[in-house]
Design a protein around this motif. Structure first.
Motif, PDB file in Angstrom:
ATOM      1  N   LYS A  25      37.552  49.964  43.655  1.00  0.00           N
ATOM      2  CA  LYS A  25      37.366  51.341  43.158  1.00  0.00           C
ATOM      3  C   LYS A  25      38.192  51.562  41.896  1.00  0.00           C
ATOM      4  N   TRP A  26      37.563  52.155  40.913  1.00  0.00           N
ATOM      5  CA  TRP A  26      38.239  52.508  39.671  1.00  0.00           C
ATOM      6  C   TRP A  26      39.154  53.691  39.924  1.00  0.00           C
ATOM      7  N   LEU A  27      40.426  53.558  39.530  1.00  0.00           N
ATOM      8  CA  LEU A  27      41.397  54.639  39.721  1.00  0.00           C
ATOM      9  C   LEU A  27      41.683  55.382  38.415  1.00  0.00           C
ATOM     10  N   GLY A  28      40.978  55.028  37.349  1.00  0.00           N
ATOM     11  CA  GLY A  28      41.223  55.659  36.056  1.00  0.00           C
ATOM     12  C   GLY A  28      41.842  54.663  35.095  1.00  0.00           C
ATOM     13  N   ASN A  29      41.712  54.947  33.812  1.00  0.00           N
ATOM     14  CA  ASN A  29      42.148  54.069  32.731  1.00  0.00           C
ATOM     15  C   ASN A  29      41.657  52.648  33.011  1.00  0.00           C
ATOM     16  N   MET A  30      42.555  51.687  33.199  1.00  0.00           N
ATOM     17  CA  MET A  30      42.156  50.296  33.433  1.00  0.00           C
ATOM     18  C   MET A  30      42.616  49.814  34.816  1.00  0.00           C
ATOM     19  N   THR A  31      42.841  50.734  35.737  1.00  0.00           N
ATOM     20  CA  THR A  31      43.368  50.392  37.056  1.00  0.00           C
ATOM     21  C   THR A  31      42.272  50.436  38.115  1.00  0.00           C
ATOM     22  N   PHE A  32      42.268  49.424  38.971  1.00  0.00           N
ATOM     23  CA  PHE A  32      41.331  49.342  40.085  1.00  0.00           C
ATOM     24  C   PHE A  32      42.098  49.059  41.362  1.00  0.00           C
ATOM     25  N   GLU A  33      41.572  49.537  42.474  1.00  0.00           N
ATOM     26  CA  GLU A  33      42.125  49.213  43.787  1.00  0.00           C
ATOM     27  C   GLU A  33      41.040  48.499  44.578  1.00  0.00           C
ATOM     28  N   SER A  34      41.422  47.373  45.177  1.00  0.00           N
ATOM     29  CA  SER A  34      40.462  46.555  45.904  1.00  0.00           C
ATOM     30  C   SER A  34      40.878  46.426  47.362  1.00  0.00           C
ATOM     31  N   LYS A  85      46.279  46.642  44.002  1.00  0.00           N
ATOM     32  CA  LYS A  85      45.955  47.313  42.754  1.00  0.00           C
ATOM     33  C   LYS A  85      45.924  46.276  41.641  1.00  0.00           C
ATOM     34  N   MET A  86      44.919  46.411  40.768  1.00  0.00           N
ATOM     35  CA  MET A  86      44.796  45.531  39.609  1.00  0.00           C
ATOM     36  C   MET A  86      44.826  46.373  38.343  1.00  0.00           C
ATOM     37  N   GLY A  89      46.057  48.030  26.721  1.00  0.00           N
ATOM     38  CA  GLY A  89      45.437  49.313  27.012  1.00  0.00           C
ATOM     39  C   GLY A  89      45.538  49.772  28.448  1.00  0.00           C
ATOM     40  N   GLY A  90      46.225  48.992  29.284  1.00  0.00           N
ATOM     41  CA  GLY A  90      46.395  49.368  30.683  1.00  0.00           C
ATOM     42  C   GLY A  90      47.718  50.074  30.914  1.00  0.00           C
ATOM     43  N   ASP A  91      48.062  50.225  32.175  1.00  0.00           N
ATOM     44  CA  ASP A  91      49.328  50.854  32.543  1.00  0.00           C
ATOM     45  C   ASP A  91      50.308  49.841  33.133  1.00  0.00           C
ATOM     46  N   SER A  92      49.875  48.588  33.242  1.00  0.00           N
ATOM     47  CA  SER A  92      50.693  47.516  33.825  1.00  0.00           C
ATOM     48  C   SER A  92      51.170  47.894  35.231  1.00  0.00           C
ATOM     49  N   SER A  93      50.269  48.525  36.008  1.00  0.00           N
ATOM     50  CA  SER A  93      50.658  49.041  37.329  1.00  0.00           C
ATOM     51  C   SER A  93      50.134  48.186  38.481  1.00  0.00           C
ATOM     52  N   GLY A  94      49.602  47.021  38.170  1.00  0.00           N
ATOM     53  CA  GLY A  94      49.053  46.206  39.254  1.00  0.00           C
ATOM     54  C   GLY A  94      48.966  44.744  38.880  1.00  0.00           C
ATOM     55  N   PHE A  95      48.370  43.985  39.765  1.00  0.00           N
ATOM     56  CA  PHE A  95      48.188  42.550  39.557  1.00  0.00           C
ATOM     57  C   PHE A  95      47.140  42.293  38.486  1.00  0.00           C
ATOM     58  N   ARG A  96      47.303  41.190  37.785  1.00  0.00           N
ATOM     59  CA  ARG A  96      46.290  40.751  36.827  1.00  0.00           C
ATOM     60  C   ARG A  96      45.233  39.955  37.592  1.00  0.00           C
ATOM     61  N   PRO A  97      43.953  40.229  37.388  1.00  0.00           N
ATOM     62  CA  PRO A  97      42.899  39.564  38.158  1.00  0.00           C
ATOM     63  C   PRO A  97      42.921  38.036  38.097  1.00  0.00           C
ATOM     64  N   LYS A  98      43.069  37.471  36.896  1.00  0.00           N
ATOM     65  CA  LYS A  98      43.064  36.004  36.815  1.00  0.00           C
ATOM     66  C   LYS A  98      44.276  35.407  37.509  1.00  0.00           C
ATOM     67  N   ALA A  99      45.441  36.028  37.349  1.00  0.00           N
ATOM     68  CA  ALA A  99      46.654  35.532  38.012  1.00  0.00           C
ATOM     69  C   ALA A  99      46.510  35.598  39.533  1.00  0.00           C
TER      70      ALA A  99
END
Length: 142
Positions: free
Chosen positions: A10-19, A28-29, A36-46
């Motif tokens: 689910k998109w949480l706004g800006n560039m953040t998603f929760e899975s 949270k990713m 352009g993100g908020d650096s508030s979650g994991f990076r998908p590739k990592a």
């Protein structure tokens, strides 16, 4: 018979998603602030590298238990090369298994690692489809 996993992201706004995960847990990713993100979650590739280490680590931990081996510390270092061109992906991955202890049974621990990488770890098998894998095992006496 096959198993189906269903994950909702689910998109949480800006560039953040929760899975969600079939276990019921969520993560949270996000991307870096400079991207352009908020650096508030994991990076998908990592997260893919964490999945690789986690999958194999669970195999090895289960075999350590089953073989009744003494290990004081077990850590997996996963180092991956990301391609320069889009779509960027991991083309080379090194997986290092580090075992520490005063009574390490090196041959049995190596067997546990080999069983994981050759037979049990499905994430390892997926990575083989797109990356060159190098596996190292390091033993440290305490």
């Amino acid at each position: 018979m096959s198993t189906t996993n269903h994950i909702t992201t689910k998109w949480l706004g800006n560039m953040t998603f929760e899975s969600t995960n079939p276990s019921g847990h969520t993560l949270k990713m996000d991307i870096a602030k400079e991207d352009g993100g908020d650096s508030s979650g994991f990076r998908p590739k990592a997260l893919m590298l964490s999945s690789l280490a986690g999958c194999s680590g669970l195999d090895v931990a289960g075999l350590i238990k089953k073989m009744k081996l003494e290990v004081d510390d077990f850590q997996i270092e996963t180092i991956a090369n990301l391609t320069d061109e889009h779509p960027k992906f991991y083309d080379k991955v090194t997986i290092e298994y580090h075992f520490t202890g005063s009574n390490l049974k090196e041959k049995k621990l190596q067997r546990a690692v080999d069983l994981s990488i050759e037979k049990y770890c499905g994430v390892m098998e997926m990575f083989r489809k797109f990356a060159t894998l190098e596996v190292k095992t390091v033993f440290r006496k305490k």
